[in-house]
Design a protein around this motif. Structure first.
Motif, PDB file in Angstrom:
ATOM      1  N   TYR A  74     -50.948  68.616  28.348  1.00  0.00           N
ATOM      2  CA  TYR A  74     -49.626  68.578  28.976  1.00  0.00           C
ATOM      3  C   TYR A  74     -48.493  68.715  27.960  1.00  0.00           C
ATOM      4  O   TYR A  74     -47.498  69.378  28.214  1.00  0.00           O
ATOM      5  CB  TYR A  74     -49.490  67.278  29.771  1.00  0.00           C
ATOM      6  CG  TYR A  74     -50.559  67.127  30.816  1.00  0.00           C
ATOM      7  CD1 TYR A  74     -50.396  67.649  32.092  1.00  0.00           C
ATOM      8  CD2 TYR A  74     -51.772  66.487  30.522  1.00  0.00           C
ATOM      9  CE1 TYR A  74     -51.398  67.545  33.051  1.00  0.00           C
ATOM     10  CE2 TYR A  74     -52.773  66.383  31.473  1.00  0.00           C
ATOM     11  CZ  TYR A  74     -52.592  66.904  32.733  1.00  0.00           C
ATOM     12  OH  TYR A  74     -53.592  66.808  33.674  1.00  0.00           O
ATOM     13  N   GLY A  75     -48.619  68.093  26.801  1.00  0.00           N
ATOM     14  CA  GLY A  75     -47.548  68.098  25.813  1.00  0.00           C
ATOM     15  C   GLY A  75     -47.730  69.174  24.759  1.00  0.00           C
ATOM     16  O   GLY A  75     -48.827  69.693  24.544  1.00  0.00           O
ATOM     17  N   SER A  76     -46.627  69.504  24.080  1.00  0.00           N
ATOM     18  CA  SER A  76     -46.662  70.514  23.019  1.00  0.00           C
ATOM     19  C   SER A  76     -46.980  69.863  21.684  1.00  0.00           C
ATOM     20  O   SER A  76     -46.644  68.701  21.433  1.00  0.00           O
ATOM     21  CB  SER A  76     -45.313  71.226  22.930  1.00  0.00           C
ATOM     22  OG  SER A  76     -45.282  72.106  21.826  1.00  0.00           O
ATOM     23  N   GLN A  77     -47.592  70.659  20.800  1.00  0.00           N
ATOM     24  CA  GLN A  77     -47.909  70.190  19.456  1.00  0.00           C
ATOM     25  C   GLN A  77     -46.794  70.533  18.466  1.00  0.00           C
ATOM     26  O   GLN A  77     -46.860  70.147  17.303  1.00  0.00           O
ATOM     27  CB  GLN A  77     -49.223  70.824  18.974  1.00  0.00           C
ATOM     28  CG  GLN A  77     -50.432  70.343  19.742  1.00  0.00           C
ATOM     29  CD  GLN A  77     -50.410  70.804  21.196  1.00  0.00           C
ATOM     30  OE1 GLN A  77     -50.381  71.985  21.502  1.00  0.00           O
ATOM     31  NE2 GLN A  77     -50.420  69.845  22.114  1.00  0.00           N
ATOM     32  N   SER A  78     -45.763  71.235  18.912  1.00  0.00           N
ATOM     33  CA  SER A  78     -44.640  71.592  18.045  1.00  0.00           C
ATOM     34  C   SER A  78     -43.568  70.515  18.097  1.00  0.00           C
ATOM     35  O   SER A  78     -43.498  69.718  19.052  1.00  0.00           O
ATOM     36  CB  SER A  78     -44.058  72.940  18.475  1.00  0.00           C
ATOM     37  OG  SER A  78     -45.028  73.960  18.334  1.00  0.00           O
ATOM     38  N   ALA A  79     -42.740  70.476  17.083  1.00  0.00           N
ATOM     39  CA  ALA A  79     -41.696  69.448  16.986  1.00  0.00           C
ATOM     40  C   ALA A  79     -40.749  69.538  18.178  1.00  0.00           C
ATOM     41  O   ALA A  79     -40.401  70.628  18.636  1.00  0.00           O
ATOM     42  CB  ALA A  79     -40.927  69.622  15.680  1.00  0.00           C
ATOM     43  N   GLY A  80     -40.338  68.374  18.684  1.00  0.00           N
ATOM     44  CA  GLY A  80     -39.390  68.320  19.791  1.00  0.00           C
ATOM     45  C   GLY A  80     -39.959  68.648  21.149  1.00  0.00           C
ATOM     46  O   GLY A  80     -39.296  69.317  21.950  1.00  0.00           O
ATOM     47  N   PRO A  81     -41.185  68.189  21.484  1.00  0.00           N
ATOM     48  CA  PRO A  81     -41.780  68.536  22.780  1.00  0.00           C
ATOM     49  C   PRO A  81     -41.091  67.822  23.936  1.00  0.00           C
ATOM     50  O   PRO A  81     -40.345  66.852  23.747  1.00  0.00           O
ATOM     51  CB  PRO A  81     -43.221  68.044  22.626  1.00  0.00           C
ATOM     52  CG  PRO A  81     -43.104  66.872  21.701  1.00  0.00           C
ATOM     53  CD  PRO A  81     -42.035  67.259  20.713  1.00  0.00           C
ATOM     54  N   VAL A  82     -41.337  68.293  25.140  1.00  0.00           N
ATOM     55  CA  VAL A  82     -40.927  67.552  26.329  1.00  0.00           C
ATOM     56  C   VAL A  82     -41.763  66.280  26.390  1.00  0.00           C
ATOM     57  O   VAL A  82     -42.992  66.341  26.272  1.00  0.00           O
ATOM     58  CB  VAL A  82     -41.142  68.395  27.603  1.00  0.00           C
ATOM     59  CG1 VAL A  82     -40.757  67.581  28.841  1.00  0.00           C
ATOM     60  CG2 VAL A  82     -40.354  69.693  27.541  1.00  0.00           C
ATOM     61  N   PRO A  83     -41.145  65.104  26.550  1.00  0.00           N
ATOM     62  CA  PRO A  83     -41.924  63.857  26.575  1.00  0.00           C
ATOM     63  C   PRO A  83     -42.950  63.855  27.719  1.00  0.00           C
ATOM     64  O   PRO A  83     -42.698  64.389  28.808  1.00  0.00           O
ATOM     65  CB  PRO A  83     -40.858  62.780  26.804  1.00  0.00           C
ATOM     66  CG  PRO A  83     -39.588  63.390  26.308  1.00  0.00           C
ATOM     67  CD  PRO A  83     -39.700  64.857  26.630  1.00  0.00           C
ATOM     68  N   LEU A  84     -44.096  63.264  27.447  1.00  0.00           N
ATOM     69  CA  LEU A  84     -45.158  63.215  28.454  1.00  0.00           C
ATOM     70  C   LEU A  84     -44.699  62.520  29.728  1.00  0.00           C
ATOM     71  O   LEU A  84     -45.078  62.912  30.834  1.00  0.00           O
ATOM     72  CB  LEU A  84     -46.383  62.514  27.877  1.00  0.00           C
ATOM     73  CG  LEU A  84     -47.143  63.291  26.804  1.00  0.00           C
ATOM     74  CD1 LEU A  84     -48.123  62.385  26.078  1.00  0.00           C
ATOM     75  CD2 LEU A  84     -47.864  64.490  27.416  1.00  0.00           C
ATOM     76  N   GLU A  85     -43.883  61.480  29.575  1.00  0.00           N
ATOM     77  CA  GLU A  85     -43.399  60.760  30.746  1.00  0.00           C
ATOM     78  C   GLU A  85     -42.516  61.658  31.620  1.00  0.00           C
ATOM     79  O   GLU A  85     -42.538  61.568  32.847  1.00  0.00           O
ATOM     80  CB  GLU A  85     -42.638  59.516  30.306  1.00  0.00           C
ATOM     81  CG  GLU A  85     -43.499  58.459  29.631  1.00  0.00           C
ATOM     82  CD  GLU A  85     -43.881  58.813  28.187  1.00  0.00           C
ATOM     83  OE1 GLU A  85     -44.766  58.147  27.642  1.00  0.00           O
ATOM     84  OE2 GLU A  85     -43.273  59.747  27.601  1.00  0.00           O
ATOM     85  N   THR A  86     -41.746  62.537  30.977  1.00  0.00           N
ATOM     86  CA  THR A  86     -40.904  63.478  31.719  1.00  0.00           C
ATOM     87  C   THR A  86     -41.768  64.502  32.450  1.00  0.00           C
ATOM     88  O   THR A  86     -41.521  64.828  33.620  1.00  0.00           O
ATOM     89  CB  THR A  86     -39.938  64.194  30.768  1.00  0.00           C
ATOM     90  OG1 THR A  86     -39.119  63.222  30.111  1.00  0.00           O
ATOM     91  CG2 THR A  86     -39.050  65.179  31.507  1.00  0.00           C
ATOM     92  N   ILE A  87     -42.794  65.014  31.769  1.00  0.00           N
ATOM     93  CA  ILE A  87     -43.717  65.972  32.393  1.00  0.00           C
ATOM     94  C   ILE A  87     -44.362  65.357  33.630  1.00  0.00           C
ATOM     95  O   ILE A  87     -44.380  65.960  34.711  1.00  0.00           O
ATOM     96  CB  ILE A  87     -44.797  66.400  31.392  1.00  0.00           C
ATOM     97  CG1 ILE A  87     -44.171  67.062  30.170  1.00  0.00           C
ATOM     98  CG2 ILE A  87     -45.806  67.339  32.061  1.00  0.00           C
ATOM     99  CD1 ILE A  87     -45.138  67.221  29.010  1.00  0.00           C
ATOM    100  N   ALA A  88     -44.888  64.154  33.475  1.00  0.00           N
ATOM    101  CA  ALA A  88     -45.565  63.491  34.591  1.00  0.00           C
ATOM    102  C   ALA A  88     -44.597  63.231  35.738  1.00  0.00           C
ATOM    103  O   ALA A  88     -44.972  63.348  36.918  1.00  0.00           O
ATOM    104  CB  ALA A  88     -46.190  62.186  34.121  1.00  0.00           C
TER     105      ALA A  88
END
Length: 278
Positions: A67-81
């Motif tokens: 779900y999350g990105s491995q690059s700097a500054g990803p969308v937070p997992l809580e936001t994705i969910a």
């Protein structure tokens, strides 16, 4: 880098798997490998995917991890969910994890067990989580949905074949003999093994379709079997596997990159097609 990573397609497969219950029609939406980042598959893009998926009217929606990105500054997992909680399907929305959901969670790896941050976020958003679990779907005939943990969990062991088959045996322990199962497995390599005959369809992601695909060839596939399980609908020994190219992108030189493998929402329409009698 400028166009294809943002051009989300809808790919539809119409299948009649061996052992599929007669008279049952089922539409499944498959979403996987978001790798959510503001520069590719950000909040607005995920919300658009949710809206498009709901508009396709699936009976069942499954989320296959990363779900999350491995690059700097990803969308937070809580936001994705929080965005994914808006998915709707009358027979349910279910999730498993991918290798990066484990591999990028240093605390969970230090502990040697979950829950990961991804699992906590999904559960907090009310999305059922079925890692190493099977659930019976609310349908007129028996049909089960099972989810396998990623190969990258801390408890993963060698040899690969023993570990995956042992995990699958435990996952299906409550499924009655002869009742069909749809298997969710982030990595498609499990399909090469001698799967339990109750598994009538396997759904996977992980490979990104190669992320770069030129005339069916990709320079690198994260699979033991190379191009064999890179992408699409695969039939072996009378069994069906669908591998999605996913939605997000790994970054190359600081930018998302896709070529010949556009991001996709996958729809699988299932119905038994018996051969006509003479």
């Amino acid at each position: 880098m400028a166009f294809e990573p943002y051009r989300v397609q809808v790919t539809t497969y119409r299948l009649s798997p061996q052992g599929w219950p007669p008279g049952l029609r089922l539409r499944i939406a498959l979403l996987t490998d978001f790798h959510a980042h503001p520069r590719c598959m950000g909040e607005a893009e995920i919300a658009a995917v949710v809206d498009r998926t709901n508009a396709l009217a699936p009976d069942l929606t499954v989320l296959l991890g990363d779900y999350g990105s491995q690059s700097a500054g990803p969308v937070p997992l809580e936001t994705i969910a929080g965005i994914l909680r808006n998915l709707t399907a009358p027979k349910g929305v279910y999730a498993i994890q991918g290798n990066h959901d484990w591999g990028d969670d240093r605390e969970a790896r230090r502990r040697g067990h979950g829950p990961t941050r991804t699992e906590r976020a999904l559960r907090a958003s009310g999305i059922p989580f079925i890692e190493n679990t099977a659930v019976q779907l609310d349908l007129p005939v028996p049909l089960w949905l099972a989810g396998l943990e990623s190969e990258d969990t801390p408890r993963a062991q060698e040899p690969f074949e023993w570990f995956r088959l042992d995990t699958l045996t435990r996952t299906l322990r409550d499924v009655p003999v002869g009742e069909p199962v749809i298997l969710l497995a982030h990595e498609p390599d499990v399909f090469a093994l001698d799967l339990d005959p109750r598994v009538v369809l396997t759904l996977s992601g992980h490979t990104h379709g190669g992320q770069i695909r030129i005339l069916g060839w990709s320079p690198w596939i994260p699979s033991r079997y190379g191009l064999r399980y890179a992408y699409g609908h695969v039939v072996e020994r009378g069994r069906d596997l669908v591998i999605s190219a996913g939605l997000g992108s790994h970054f190359v030189a600081g930018r998302p990159l896709r070529l010949g493998a556009p991001p996709e929402i996958v729809i699988v329409d299932l119905e038994r097609q018996d051969a006509p009698t003479s």
